[in-house]
Design a protein around this motif. Structure first.
Motif, PDB file in Angstrom:
ATOM      1  N   ASP A  59       0.831  -1.211   0.000  1.00 44.71           N
ATOM      2  CA  ASP A  59       0.000   0.000   0.000  1.00 44.71           C
ATOM      3  C   ASP A  59       0.867   1.264   0.000  1.00 44.71           C
ATOM      4  OD1 ASP A  59      -2.364  -1.367  -0.070  1.00 44.71           O
ATOM      5  OD2 ASP A  59      -2.766  -1.231   2.086  1.00 44.71           O
ATOM      6  N   GLN A  60       2.037   1.175   0.625  1.00 42.63           N
ATOM      7  CA  GLN A  60       2.899   2.359   0.737  1.00 42.63           C
ATOM      8  C   GLN A  60       3.930   2.447  -0.386  1.00 42.63           C
ATOM      9  OE1 GLN A  60       2.369   4.770   2.682  1.00 42.63           O
ATOM     10  NE2 GLN A  60       0.827   3.807   3.978  1.00 42.63           N
ATOM     11  N   SER A  61       3.926   1.455  -1.257  1.00 40.77           N
ATOM     12  CA  SER A  61       4.941   1.459  -2.315  1.00 40.77           C
ATOM     13  C   SER A  61       4.810   2.723  -3.162  1.00 40.77           C
ATOM     14  CB  SER A  61       4.758   0.167  -3.127  1.00 40.77           C
ATOM     15  OG  SER A  61       5.058   0.401  -4.457  1.00 40.77           O
ATOM     16  N   GLY A  62       5.913   3.388  -3.403  1.00 38.01           N
ATOM     17  CA  GLY A  62       5.914   4.621  -4.196  1.00 38.01           C
ATOM     18  C   GLY A  62       5.590   5.865  -3.382  1.00 38.01           C
ATOM     19  N   ASN A  63       5.284   5.678  -2.090  1.00 36.86           N
ATOM     20  CA  ASN A  63       4.961   6.850  -1.250  1.00 36.86           C
ATOM     21  C   ASN A  63       6.250   7.533  -0.776  1.00 36.86           C
ATOM     22  OD1 ASN A  63       4.103   8.719   0.577  1.00 36.86           O
ATOM     23  ND2 ASN A  63       3.305   7.244   2.077  1.00 36.86           N
TER      24      ASN A  63
END
Ligand code: FPP
Ligand code: MG
Length: 334
Positions: free
Chosen positions: A162-166
């Protein structure tokens, strides 16, 4: 007195030697899982089980289990170790599908070998078998600990996705990710070891805490190695985390103190990390601002907390080995 620093791999093999009987039995339990599997699964498990890992989790479990005055039955310890190692293996089979990794433990990953559909099911089978390893365990807490660890691994991995690329990932979110995907299983191994050692509730909880600190440090060091920091071979930087959009601790430290223009520059570099020369520029910036060193200090802080708890365990050869393992982990190289 501060424990002396030896190479982690040397300490680990010494540690495995101390608990050889339990680890050899663990291998037998694991091989039997393959032997008793139905056709179509049996041969694939045989091949998967040949790629043995370092057995860090089960070695820690065995050392803790032996560290008290009551020495638990070796087969009982081995069943628990097999449960931990198979849960770990199932999670890696699934993780390699998620990450799109081609090589694991020097060989083709399961999904590269058999295709994604079969690899998902093989991972499922290994997960189910990990639970069956402890289903008859006389302490009803052990199956519960293993199953809760699986829940935490899954939650940690979902959070990471879910946090990938954040690029605005917080320290708290990073902590929750690594606590779930790595520390939870090592904490479970330590907790199970302490239950088998016959420790009281307070000491069982302390051992789980000790495993958790060790696990967090382990993952931070792993994240540093992905940049080649601390690696024995400088050409070993993998950049798989950046390739998968994962922001890890060195970048969090960099972003914490940098100006907005510097943040924008770094974000632009990260988005081009697959281009030649860009990773070197990222590494240079992380080095120049001390971001790698701060991440390493964070890992050392967790190792010190793990060591403090280990030093309170009953004095024994096994406890001494746990202390050596923790003391040497921060410079484990690749
Ligand atoms: C490796 O991390 C991955 C993990 C430690 C956990 C993966 C967990 C799952 C896929 C969910 C749970 C699955 C089951 C079957 C219970 P990494 O990608 O940072 O490290 P790597 O470089 O070794 O791949
Ligand atoms: Mg991975």
């Amino acid at each position: 007195m501060a424990p002396s620093k030896e190479d982690f791999q040397t300490v680990l093999s010494q540690a495995r030697g101390l608990v050889r009987e339990q680890l050899e039995l663990t291998e037998k339990v694991i091989l039997n899982v393959a032997k008793n599997a139905p056709a179509g699964i049996c041969e694939r498990l045989d091949s998967l089980f040949q790629r043995k890992g370092k057995r860090i989790r089960s070695t820690l479990l065995c050392l803790i289990a032996q560290s008290g005055s009551q020495k638990p039955d070796s087969l009982r310890v081995a069943q628990a170790c097999a449960g931990i190692e198979l849960l770990h293996l199932a999670s890696l089979v699934h993780d390699d599908i998620i990450d799109g990794t081609d090589i694991r433990r020097g060989q083709k990953t399961a999904h590269k070998e058999w295709g994604t559909q079969v690899a998902v099911l093989i991972g499922d089978y290994v997960l189910s078998q990990s639970m069956q390893c402890v289903i008859d365990e006389e302490s009803r807490d052990i199956p519960a600990v293993l199953s809760k660890a699986a829940d935490k691994l899954i939650a940690g991995e979902i959070l990471e996705l879910d946090q990938s690329g954040n690029m605005r990932l917080s320290f708290e979110e990073y902590d929750r990710i690594i606590d779930g995907k790595t520390a939870a299983l090592i904490a479970a191994a330590a907790r199970i070891g302490a239950i088998l050692a016959g420790f009281d509730k307070e000491n069982i909880d302390k051992c789980a805490q000790m495993g958790s600190h060790f696990g967090i440090a382990f993952q931070i060091v792993d994240d540093l190695l992905d940049y080649g920091f601390g690696s024995k071979n400088l050409d070993k930087a993998k950049f798989t985390d950046l390739g998968n959009g994962l922001i890890t601790l060195p970048l969090l430290y960099y972003f914490k103190d940098c100006s907005e223009p510097d943040r924008a520059d770094m974000e632009s570099l990260i988005s081009r990390a697959d281009q030649a020369g860009v990773p070197d520029q990222i590494i240079e910036k992380l080095n120049a601002t001390g971001a790698f060193k701060m991440a390493k200090a964070n890992a050392q802080n967790h190792l010190e907390k793990a060591l403090e708890i280990a030093q309170g365990l009953p004095n024994s050869l096994f406890t001494e080995e746990i202390i050596q393992m923790f003391a040497s982990m921060d410079n484990r190289g690749n």
